[in-house]
Design a protein around this motif. Sequence first.
Motif, PDB file in Angstrom:
ATOM      1  N   UNK A   1      -2.761 -13.191  -6.568  1.00 61.31           N
ATOM      2  CA  UNK A   1      -3.032 -11.829  -6.320  1.00 61.31           C
ATOM      3  C   UNK A   1      -4.115 -10.910  -5.678  1.00 61.31           C
ATOM      4  N   UNK A   2      -3.795 -10.136  -5.130  1.00 58.99           N
ATOM      5  CA  UNK A   2      -4.497  -8.676  -4.394  1.00 58.99           C
ATOM      6  C   UNK A   2      -4.157  -7.504  -4.557  1.00 58.99           C
ATOM      7  N   UNK A   3      -5.438  -6.545  -4.267  1.00 58.61           N
ATOM      8  CA  UNK A   3      -5.152  -5.017  -3.780  1.00 58.61           C
ATOM      9  C   UNK A   3      -6.324  -4.251  -3.288  1.00 58.61           C
ATOM     10  N   UNK A   4      -4.902  -3.115  -2.615  1.00 58.64           N
ATOM     11  CA  UNK A   4      -6.021  -2.258  -1.627  1.00 58.64           C
ATOM     12  C   UNK A   4      -6.101  -0.911  -2.142  1.00 58.64           C
ATOM     13  N   UNK A   5      -7.273  -0.936  -1.546  1.00 59.69           N
ATOM     14  CA  UNK A   5      -7.837   0.936  -1.994  1.00 59.69           C
ATOM     15  C   UNK A   5      -7.438   1.487  -0.531  1.00 59.69           C
ATOM     16  N   UNK A   6      -6.941   3.147  -0.556  1.00 61.38           N
ATOM     17  CA  UNK A   6      -7.164   3.881   0.949  1.00 61.38           C
ATOM     18  C   UNK A   6      -7.309   4.717   0.329  1.00 61.38           C
TER      19      UNK A   6
END
Length: 144
Positions: free
Chosen positions: A120-125
């Motif tokens: 699983x992974x995530x990003x923020x902008x």
Amino acid sequence: MPPVEEELSSDSTEAKPVAREASEAQKTSVNTYRLEPRNKFQHHLVKAKAQAILTNKLQHSQYDGVSAPSLCASLSEEILNAVKAFEFDRYKYVVSTLIVQKAEQAMIVASRWVWDAERDSWISAECETKTFIALALVMACYYE
């Protein structure tokens, strides 16, 4: 080869094989037992795309508390469609967008998930203007 059923004919006592319909055979899916995606989630592509969407939509905007919820929803949907266009293999996505007015306050955003750190992974902008800060989170959860 599809499964075969036996059916008794009316004129004979012998059983004759009858093939099941192809659509029934296609409804069941076979587990591949794969634990890794073929096209893995790529942070840099998703982060750049989410950042570009936020910047393009919000760079000349002013904060409006009435329209902020609908703007968050439309931004989330646009980011989700952009991420799906990358066609990463076997991922489900959650996109959350938050717009907060600048009013000399601190902001803390927290989330809890059941997480597989390997897959699983995530990003923020984020996008900051004179009147507000917008934050978009994209969570990619591997789905077997």
